[in-house]
Design a protein around this motif. Structure first.
Motif, PDB file in Angstrom:
ATOM      1  N   PHE A 104       9.417 -23.521 -41.199  1.00 53.75           N
ATOM      2  CA  PHE A 104       8.227 -23.118 -41.937  1.00 53.75           C
ATOM      3  C   PHE A 104       8.139 -21.623 -42.199  1.00 53.75           C
ATOM      4  CE2 PHE A 104       6.855 -27.161 -39.973  1.00 53.75           C
ATOM      5  CZ  PHE A 104       6.579 -27.855 -41.135  1.00 53.75           C
ATOM      6  N   LYS A 105       8.775 -20.798 -41.364  1.00 54.86           N
ATOM      7  CA  LYS A 105       8.697 -19.355 -41.542  1.00 54.86           C
ATOM      8  C   LYS A 105       9.890 -18.775 -42.302  1.00 54.86           C
ATOM      9  CE  LYS A 105       4.867 -19.042 -39.207  1.00 54.86           C
ATOM     10  NZ  LYS A 105       3.589 -18.705 -39.881  1.00 54.86           N
ATOM     11  N   GLN A 106      11.057 -19.389 -42.129  1.00 51.01           N
ATOM     12  CA  GLN A 106      12.278 -18.819 -42.717  1.00 51.01           C
ATOM     13  C   GLN A 106      12.783 -19.616 -43.926  1.00 51.01           C
ATOM     14  OE1 GLN A 106      13.679 -17.581 -38.210  1.00 51.01           O
ATOM     15  NE2 GLN A 106      15.253 -18.072 -39.674  1.00 51.01           N
ATOM     16  N   ILE A 107      12.380 -20.871 -44.050  1.00 50.02           N
ATOM     17  CA  ILE A 107      12.743 -21.689 -45.211  1.00 50.02           C
ATOM     18  C   ILE A 107      11.516 -21.786 -46.107  1.00 50.02           C
ATOM     19  CG2 ILE A 107      13.654 -23.908 -45.995  1.00 50.02           C
ATOM     20  CD1 ILE A 107      15.583 -22.378 -44.231  1.00 50.02           C
ATOM     21  N   LYS A 108      11.609 -21.239 -47.313  1.00 55.68           N
ATOM     22  CA  LYS A 108      10.426 -21.098 -48.172  1.00 55.68           C
ATOM     23  C   LYS A 108      10.328 -22.163 -49.270  1.00 55.68           C
ATOM     24  CE  LYS A 108       9.250 -17.276 -46.076  1.00 55.68           C
ATOM     25  NZ  LYS A 108       8.067 -17.227 -45.191  1.00 55.68           N
ATOM     26  N   ASP A 109      10.922 -23.328 -49.042  1.00 56.80           N
ATOM     27  CA  ASP A 109      10.834 -24.384 -50.056  1.00 56.80           C
ATOM     28  C   ASP A 109      10.296 -25.652 -49.401  1.00 56.80           C
ATOM     29  OD1 ASP A 109      11.836 -25.271 -52.947  1.00 56.80           O
ATOM     30  OD2 ASP A 109      12.342 -26.874 -51.529  1.00 56.80           O
ATOM     31  N   ASP A 110       9.245 -26.234 -49.997  1.00 58.97           N
ATOM     32  CA  ASP A 110       8.589 -27.403 -49.409  1.00 58.97           C
ATOM     33  C   ASP A 110       9.516 -28.610 -49.322  1.00 58.97           C
ATOM     34  OD1 ASP A 110       6.339 -25.866 -49.241  1.00 58.97           O
ATOM     35  OD2 ASP A 110       5.398 -26.678 -51.046  1.00 58.97           O
ATOM     36  N   PHE A 111      10.307 -28.835 -50.373  1.00 63.45           N
ATOM     37  CA  PHE A 111      11.184 -29.998 -50.395  1.00 63.45           C
ATOM     38  C   PHE A 111      12.226 -29.922 -49.282  1.00 63.45           C
ATOM     39  CE2 PHE A 111       9.642 -29.927 -54.807  1.00 63.45           C
ATOM     40  CZ  PHE A 111       9.226 -31.239 -54.938  1.00 63.45           C
ATOM     41  N   ILE A 112      12.839 -28.768 -49.145  1.00 60.50           N
ATOM     42  CA  ILE A 112      13.873 -28.601 -48.111  1.00 60.50           C
ATOM     43  C   ILE A 112      13.237 -28.678 -46.720  1.00 60.50           C
ATOM     44  CG2 ILE A 112      15.594 -27.017 -47.161  1.00 60.50           C
ATOM     45  CD1 ILE A 112      16.152 -26.081 -49.971  1.00 60.50           C
ATOM     46  N   GLN A 113      12.048 -28.135 -46.574  1.00 58.24           N
ATOM     47  CA  GLN A 113      11.338 -28.259 -45.293  1.00 58.24           C
ATOM     48  C   GLN A 113      11.143 -29.731 -44.922  1.00 58.24           C
ATOM     49  OE1 GLN A 113       7.686 -26.138 -45.905  1.00 58.24           O
ATOM     50  NE2 GLN A 113       8.613 -24.107 -45.668  1.00 58.24           N
ATOM     51  N   ALA A 114      10.703 -30.537 -45.908  1.00 57.63           N
ATOM     52  CA  ALA A 114      10.462 -31.956 -45.651  1.00 57.63           C
ATOM     53  C   ALA A 114      11.744 -32.672 -45.243  1.00 57.63           C
ATOM     54  CB  ALA A 114       9.870 -32.616 -46.897  1.00 57.63           C
ATOM     55  N   VAL A 115      12.846 -32.374 -45.930  1.00 57.70           N
ATOM     56  CA  VAL A 115      14.120 -33.013 -45.599  1.00 57.70           C
ATOM     57  C   VAL A 115      14.576 -32.627 -44.199  1.00 57.70           C
ATOM     58  CG1 VAL A 115      16.592 -33.049 -46.158  1.00 57.70           C
ATOM     59  CG2 VAL A 115      14.902 -33.322 -47.970  1.00 57.70           C
ATOM     60  N   LEU A 116      14.467 -31.356 -43.850  1.00 55.38           N
ATOM     61  CA  LEU A 116      14.927 -30.900 -42.532  1.00 55.38           C
ATOM     62  C   LEU A 116      14.087 -31.515 -41.413  1.00 55.38           C
ATOM     63  CD1 LEU A 116      15.756 -27.136 -43.212  1.00 55.38           C
ATOM     64  CD2 LEU A 116      17.287 -29.110 -43.153  1.00 55.38           C
ATOM     65  N   LEU A 117      12.781 -31.647 -41.635  1.00 53.54           N
ATOM     66  CA  LEU A 117      11.947 -32.298 -40.629  1.00 53.54           C
ATOM     67  C   LEU A 117      12.337 -33.769 -40.464  1.00 53.54           C
ATOM     68  CD1 LEU A 117       8.405 -30.825 -41.434  1.00 53.54           C
ATOM     69  CD2 LEU A 117       9.883 -30.288 -39.485  1.00 53.54           C
ATOM     70  N   GLY A 118      12.615 -34.434 -41.595  1.00 56.87           N
ATOM     71  CA  GLY A 118      13.034 -35.822 -41.529  1.00 56.87           C
ATOM     72  C   GLY A 118      14.363 -35.983 -40.826  1.00 56.87           C
ATOM     73  N   LYS A 119      15.322 -35.089 -41.113  1.00 54.04           N
ATOM     74  CA  LYS A 119      16.638 -35.154 -40.464  1.00 54.04           C
ATOM     75  C   LYS A 119      16.511 -34.871 -38.970  1.00 54.04           C
ATOM     76  CE  LYS A 119      18.728 -36.034 -44.299  1.00 54.04           C
ATOM     77  NZ  LYS A 119      19.165 -37.409 -44.574  1.00 54.04           N
ATOM     78  N   THR A 120      15.590 -33.988 -38.601  1.00 49.39           N
ATOM     79  CA  THR A 120      15.369 -33.703 -37.171  1.00 49.39           C
ATOM     80  C   THR A 120      14.895 -34.960 -36.447  1.00 49.39           C
ATOM     81  OG1 THR A 120      14.815 -31.396 -37.663  1.00 49.39           O
ATOM     82  CG2 THR A 120      14.094 -32.272 -35.545  1.00 49.39           C
ATOM     83  N   ALA A 121      13.965 -35.690 -37.078  1.00 46.90           N
ATOM     84  CA  ALA A 121      13.473 -36.923 -36.470  1.00 46.90           C
ATOM     85  C   ALA A 121      14.563 -37.981 -36.385  1.00 46.90           C
ATOM     86  CB  ALA A 121      12.293 -37.454 -37.279  1.00 46.90           C
ATOM     87  N   LYS A 122      15.361 -38.097 -37.474  1.00 49.14           N
ATOM     88  CA  LYS A 122      16.453 -39.070 -37.469  1.00 49.14           C
ATOM     89  C   LYS A 122      17.472 -38.742 -36.378  1.00 49.14           C
ATOM     90  CE  LYS A 122      18.119 -40.776 -41.286  1.00 49.14           C
ATOM     91  NZ  LYS A 122      18.851 -40.956 -42.573  1.00 49.14           N
ATOM     92  N   ALA A 123      17.784 -37.452 -36.218  1.00 52.15           N
ATOM     93  CA  ALA A 123      18.729 -37.045 -35.175  1.00 52.15           C
ATOM     94  C   ALA A 123      18.192 -37.384 -33.790  1.00 52.15           C
ATOM     95  CB  ALA A 123      19.020 -35.552 -35.292  1.00 52.15           C
TER      96      ALA A 123
END
Length: 422
Positions: A271-290
């Motif tokens: 949220f602080k270093q990645i400034k794009d909402d779409f990429i933030q959403a994908v990374l959060l989803g991948k974190t949960a999947k992992a």
């Protein structure tokens, strides 16, 4: 080799031009046929009327009886021929006398027998003095007492070639009007295309369909990621519930603290270093999947993304990131202590995306096949993820580097130039 896509502008132009061309051409052919038929009918009527008129003239009767000078009648006949635009006019008698405006004219023909025997007027189409012709024939009658005797015939000839030339000359105005209509239709078609493209913001139908499909795919991706994230959170809630029921409060607090620390680190980066909402959403989803798959997934602290480069389609960039991470997850599913890391940075003139795993690695001979469509070691109906990555990176003008990750695993690195960036 990819199939070349025809633009909407070209399709409408071809459609409008073809439609108008066939309509105009068809109407021109119909008009020509009608005009040719009318001109032929007029020629038949005129030839018959002229033949009848000449057959009744006293000068004609006197000539066939040998009682008139040929020069006088020749002058009259020539004037009539010019006024009617006839090809030739011929007066022929049963006594062998002949007068014609054409030097190649012959005496009585077989087609004259009907006039000589029955005394009627009629039209014949036969070989004339100048090719195929329409010829009006009329008998010349000489009154003898109370009866009349047929002494010869009058033939007025109109060449079919001259009729065709006359019809064609009448077609010139129609052809000009047709050309103007065709041009107006093409201009109208181009205007229509421009209007349609303006309504679709300049996107071609193929592009709109691709964007729609991509949006559906992304929604499905987000749905899957959120489902995985919800499932993982539910698992953690079950763990906490179990610890609390066992009165192991210290263990529960320790579990919560570890989760908070882990989430805090990830949230700070995302949220602080990645400034794009779409990429933030994908990374959060991948974190949960992992987490659900028991894979240690980390985002490198050096990761930064201030803005998506202007030459990069964010939807295609999501495809690259998502497929690389999923590919890494698949690569470590059978190893002990699976680990996947992501680094994304735009600190340099090049956007860099690096995904590393500690899987079994990739054979050097296999690297060349990784990005081929449909190639996979995972079974049928697979092998499209890395192919889509390669297609997207190529569209950005970037490149892909695949290296071994010592001691085990693979590192995929994407380099995307930030065109137009200052």
């Amino acid at each position: 080799m990819s199939k070349k896509t025809i633009t909407l502008r070209t399709k409408i132009f071809i459609l409008v031009f073809s439609l108008l061309f066939f309509i105009v051409a068809g109407m021109s052919v119909v008009f020509y046929s009608i005009q040719a038929s009318e001109t032929s009918e007029q020629a038949e009527k005129l030839s018959l009327q002229t033949a009848q008129t000449l057959s009744f003239m006293p000068e004609t009767i006197a000539f066939l009886n040998g009682n008139s000078e040929q020069d006088t009648l020749q002058s009259i006949v020539e004037q009539i021929r010019k006024r009617t635009d006839a090809q030739s006019i011929t007066i022929a008698g049963q006594n062998g006398a002949i007068l014609s405006t054409h030097e190649a004219a012959l005496a009585l023909q077989a087609s004259d027998s009907r006039a000589l025997i029955y005394g009627g007027t009629y039209i014949v189409e036969e070989q004339g003095t100048d090719g195929e012709s329409i010829i009006g024939k009329a008998p010349v009658l000489y009154a003898v007492g109370n009866s009349a005797e047929v002494v010869g015939t009058v033939s007025v000839e109109f060449s079919k070639q001259s009729i065709a030339v006359q019809t064609a000359s009448q077609m010139s105005d129609i052809l000009i009007a047709a050309a103007v209509a065709l041009l107006a239709g093409v201009v109208g078609g181009l205007w229509l295309t421009k209007s349609i493209l303006a309504d679709t913001l300049g996107f071609e139908p193929v592009k709109i369909a691709a964007m729609y499909k991509r949006t559906i795919d992304e929604m499905r991706l987000y749905s899957d990621e959120l489902r995985a994230q919800t499932h993982e959170f539910m698992n953690k809630l079950y763990v906490l519930s179990g610890l609390l029921q066992l009165n192991r409060h210290d263990a529960a607090l320790d579990f919560i603290q570890k989760e908070v620390d882990s989430i805090t680190v990830h949230q700070h980066i995302v949220f602080k270093q990645i400034k794009d909402d779409f990429i933030q959403a994908v990374l959060l989803g991948k974190t949960a999947k992992a987490s659900e798959r028991k894979i240690a997934f980390s985002i490198e602290p050096e990761s930064t993304l201030t803005a998506i480069p202007s030459n990069v389609d964010v939807h295609l960039l999501l495809t690259v990131i998502s497929n690389l991470i999923d590919n890494a997850f698949d690569a470590v599913k059978d190893v002990e202590d699976p680990y996947v890391s992501l680094l994304i940075t735009d600190a340099s003139p090049t956007l860099i995306i690096e995904v590393a795993d500690n899987g079994y690695g990739i054979d050097e001979n296999t690297v060349q096949l990784l990005f081929e469509k449909g190639w996979s070691i995972k079974g049928e109906h697979r092998g499209y993820g890395l192919f889509n990555v390669k297609e997207a990176v190529d569209s950005f003008g970037g490149m892909i580097d695949v290296l071994a990750n010592e001691p085990n695993g693979t590192i995929f690195t994407i380099y995307i130039p930030k065109k137009g960036e200052s």
